[in-house]
Design an enzyme around this catalytic site. Structure first.
Site, PDB file in Angstrom:
ATOM      1  N   GLU A  20     -42.168  20.512 -11.085  1.00  5.71           N
ATOM      2  CA  GLU A  20     -43.498  21.143 -11.179  1.00  5.71           C
ATOM      3  C   GLU A  20     -44.014  21.671  -9.840  1.00  5.71           C
ATOM      4  O   GLU A  20     -45.163  21.488  -9.464  1.00  5.71           O
ATOM      5  CB  GLU A  20     -44.482  20.172 -11.864  1.00  5.71           C
ATOM      6  CG  GLU A  20     -44.007  19.862 -13.259  1.00  5.71           C
ATOM      7  CD  GLU A  20     -44.822  18.795 -14.007  1.00  5.71           C
ATOM      8  OE1 GLU A  20     -45.752  18.219 -13.427  1.00  5.71           O
ATOM      9  OE2 GLU A  20     -44.502  18.548 -15.187  1.00  5.71           O
TER      10      GLU A  20
ATOM     11  N   GLU B 287     -37.344  19.977 -21.791  1.00  4.47           N
ATOM     12  CA  GLU B 287     -38.152  18.879 -22.356  1.00  4.47           C
ATOM     13  C   GLU B 287     -38.876  19.341 -23.618  1.00  4.47           C
ATOM     14  O   GLU B 287     -40.073  19.089 -23.787  1.00  4.47           O
ATOM     15  CB  GLU B 287     -39.192  18.409 -21.322  1.00  4.47           C
ATOM     16  CG  GLU B 287     -38.619  18.070 -19.958  1.00  4.47           C
ATOM     17  CD  GLU B 287     -39.666  17.652 -18.923  1.00  4.47           C
ATOM     18  OE1 GLU B 287     -40.843  17.461 -19.291  1.00  4.47           O
ATOM     19  OE2 GLU B 287     -39.297  17.521 -17.752  1.00  4.47           O
TER      20      GLU B 287
END
Ligand SMILES: *[C@@H]1O[C@H](CO)[C@@H](O)[C@H](O)[C@H]1NC(C)=O
Ligand SMILES: *[C@@H]1O[C@H](CO)[C@@H](O)[C@H](O)[C@H]1NC(C)=O
Ligand SMILES: *[C@@H]1O[C@H](CO)[C@@H](O)[C@H](O)[C@H]1NC(C)=O
Ligand SMILES: *[C@@H]1O[C@H](CO)[C@@H](O)[C@H](O)[C@H]1NC(C)=O
Ligand SMILES: *[C@@H]1O[C@H](CO)[C@@H](O)[C@H](O)[C@H]1NC(C)=O
Ligand SMILES: *[C@@H]1O[C@H](CO)[C@@H](O)[C@H](O)[C@H]1NC(C)=O
Length: 554
Positions: free
Chosen positions: A323, A430
């Site tokens: 991220e 994910e």
């Protein structure tokens, strides 16, 4: 005579001819993030836009009031609409983000994509929407800056029916996930064998379609069985993270991660490493907050050396700085180049392992301006061009945490198109869909879109049986019986393999079959002479010869 026509199939040669039933305008996968001297032509001849018709001129728009209506169009519920336009800045700024939005008559504003417009050259805005209801919709351009002159050209809005959209997927799957193989069967004296029965059996899929797993797998036999019978790829949700392996400063403990690695290896499951670092302040080991810059640097170096060398050569890839677009904890603490330096260190410690960026919202949320495809690409280019990173094997990780509302798969495809221009492997890492009445249907839409995109090389979903505790997507109940969403996953696993195929050679000893990439065993039997032969082969994207020669020995 064409081989395919002569091939007599007991079961499946018909597959070669199916899928042509729906007429469909081909989808234009092309994209660019380069700023060009002149705009390209409008895609699909402009489609529903009156904008370009009969003109070859540019429209000048002053985005003073921040939004500008291009045209009102009538959309039909369920249809998919691709949007594209070429945009540049006339005056007022060097670069500005321009969004396309669709304003439905019920007041619902849907974001359809964005681009970074620049002065003096043209940028492509590519995106679109899935119409949620029928009716008039205004297409709006919006800039986040005031008083900027925007020029727009070659605008296009092209509708596709769901059937046509699906046919693009099928066409692409045939091209990028399968290969047409010829079988040539001969006697020992090289004469062709007519009427040999060829039975082909796929033993392994060539595509990395996997599922996340967590520590509960170590204590549940049922979970282990459930997992190993379905998936050959995984990543661990939390067990490799820094806050898991070094809860107390200096006390590294890899017991759980190691045990999960052992389970994966024993079952031939490949593991994507997740994650060396996470740039979110809230996701650090607790003790980190007390460290000064020098101590933090030391701790970071030790962490990287420890985890990367521990699993070197054993992973299909590493998320290095999770991220990195949304957060900047390490940049704040250690300087603007912190992440680039960490990518460099990981690369030099384990040069053969692919290093990923891993982000959310790039494909799943067209509203989030932080991690758009073009920003993702810019960041990854910075990592790759940082001194010392030449030769780094990079890949694009897209988390894919979708909400409970209908996914905008047109936007998703355009984001994949844009990232696809980098020529690097893209993985969805994910994937999950929030609970809701259409969870199973939406997951299917997303997985089909991902699997059929030429740039996508792997998909990991985040779900599991009840005992795993994955509570967003529960794929099986406490008895390991598939839930509705679990049935979708199982159906797609079946659909994306060739299973067993039986075909028969023609008079020239040939037969042709289209097979998914993967490992195969083949048994050949000739009913007249009772001769038989067995062999195995691998179907890959880049295989050189696509003919399997089988010879009978007397
Ligand atoms: C506009 O005209 C130029 C020259 O005639 C041509 O090269 C270009 O492709 C045209 N552009 C569009 C968008 O049709
Ligand atoms: C969207 O349309 C409504 C009318 O249907 C209008 O009131 C509203 O201002 C529009 N929104 C934008 C951002 O233009
Ligand atoms: C080759 O071998 C097969 C099977 O033994 C036989 O039927 C065939 O006649 C042979 N062909 C030639 C040209 O010798
Ligand atoms: C490491 O972690 C495991 C699993 O949580 C635990 O059982 C073990 O006691 C730990 N080892 C040390 C040395 O703390
Ligand atoms: C970050 O890296 C760039 C490119 O190498 C360099 O020009 C810049 O000085 C670096 N910044 C710091 C704070 O070291
Ligand atoms: C490729 O060519 C070799 C040699 O001719 C042959 O043995 C093999 O079966 C062929 N096919 C595949 C899929 O390897």
């Amino acid at each position: 005579m064409k081989i395919a026509e002569a091939c007599v199939s007991l079961l499946s040669c018909i597959l070669l001819f199916s899928g042509h039933g729906v007429f469909a305008l081909s989808y234009d996968y092309s994209a660019t993030t380069e700023c060009l001297a002149a705009p390209e032509r409008a895609r699909y001849g402009g489609g529903m836009m009156e904008f370009n018709q009969g003109t070859n001129g540019t429209k000048f728009i002053l985005l003073q009031d921040k939004t500008h209506s291009l045209q009102a169009v009538k959309l039909e519920e369920g249809n998919l609409y691709t949007f594209s336009a070429w945009i540049r800045i006339g005056k007022g700024s060097e670069s500005v983000t321009v969004d396309v939005m669709f304003n439905a008559s019920d007041g619902k504003l849907i974001h359809g994509g964005e681009t970074i417009a620049k002065k003096g050259c043209w940028s492509l805005l590519k995106g679109g929407i899935v119409a949620e209801s029928s009716g008039l919709v205004e297409i709006l351009l919006m800039s986040r800056a005031k008083g900027v002159d925007i020029w727009v050209d070659s605008v296009s809005l092209q509708p596709f029916t769901p059937k046509q959209w699906r046919s693009h997927q099928e066409k692409s799957i045939n091209k990028v996930r399968k290969k047409k193989l010829s079988f040539a069967v001969t006697y020992a004296n090289k004469t062709a064998v007519d009427g040999a029965l060829i039975s082909i059996h796929q033993t392994e899929s060539g595509f990395q379609f996997g599922c996340g797993m967590n520590h509960n797998i170590l204590t549940s036999e049922g979970y282990r069985k459930w997992f190993a019978s379905r998936f050959k790829a995984t990543s661990f949700t939390n067990e490799m993270k820094w806050y898991s392996t070094e809860k107390v400063q200096g006390d590294e403990n890899y017991t759980v991660a190691d045990a999960m690695m052992k389970f994966a290896k024993r079952n031939g499951i490949s593991v994507r490493g997740h994650t060396i670092f996470w740039d979110n302040q809230r996701m650090q080991p607790k003790w980190i907050n007390d460290l000064g810059p020098t101590e933090l640097k030391k701790a970071v170096t030790r962490r990287l050396n420890s985890v990367v060398s521990r699993y070197a050569g054993q992973l299909t890839g590493w998320d290095v700085m999770n991220e990195n677009l949304h957060f900047h904890f390490f940049e704040d603490k250690l300087g603007e180049n912190a992440s680039y330096v960490l990518y460099s260190m990981a690369y030099h410690l384990d040069p053969s392992t692919t290093l990923f960026m891993n982000e959310y919202n790039t494909i799943e949320d067209s509203k989030d301006p932080t991690s758009t495809a073009s920003k993702y690409k810019t960041k990854l280019e910075k990592i790759l061009s940082f001194p010392g990173n030449k030769g780094l094997k990079a890949a694009i990780g897209l988390q894919g945490h979708f909400g409970a509302e209908k996914p905008n798969i047109v936007f998703m495809r355009s984001a994949l198109d844009i990232l696809g221009t980098m020529g690097l492997p893209i993985w969805l890492t994910e994937v999950d869909v929030r609970k809701g009445p259409n969870q199973a249907e939406y997951l299917e839409d997303i997985l089909r879109e991902a699997y059929s995109h030429p740039a996508v090389k792997g998909i990991i979903i985040f779900g599991g049986p009840k005992v795993s505790g994955f509570d967003v997507m529960t794929l099986a109940d406490s008895e390991f019986k598939a839930t509705r969403i679990g049935e979708v996953v199982d159906k797609l696993i079946e659909e994306w393999k060739s299973g067993r195929k039986d075909v028969r050679t023609n008079g020239r000893g040939w037969c042709e079959v289209s097979l998914f990439h993967g490992d195969y065993e083949v048994n050949v039997y000739h009913p007249f002479t009772k001769l038989s032969a067995a062999s195995s082969f691998k179907v890959t994207e880049d295989m050189e010869n696509s003919t399997v020669f089988v010879q009978f020995h007397v």
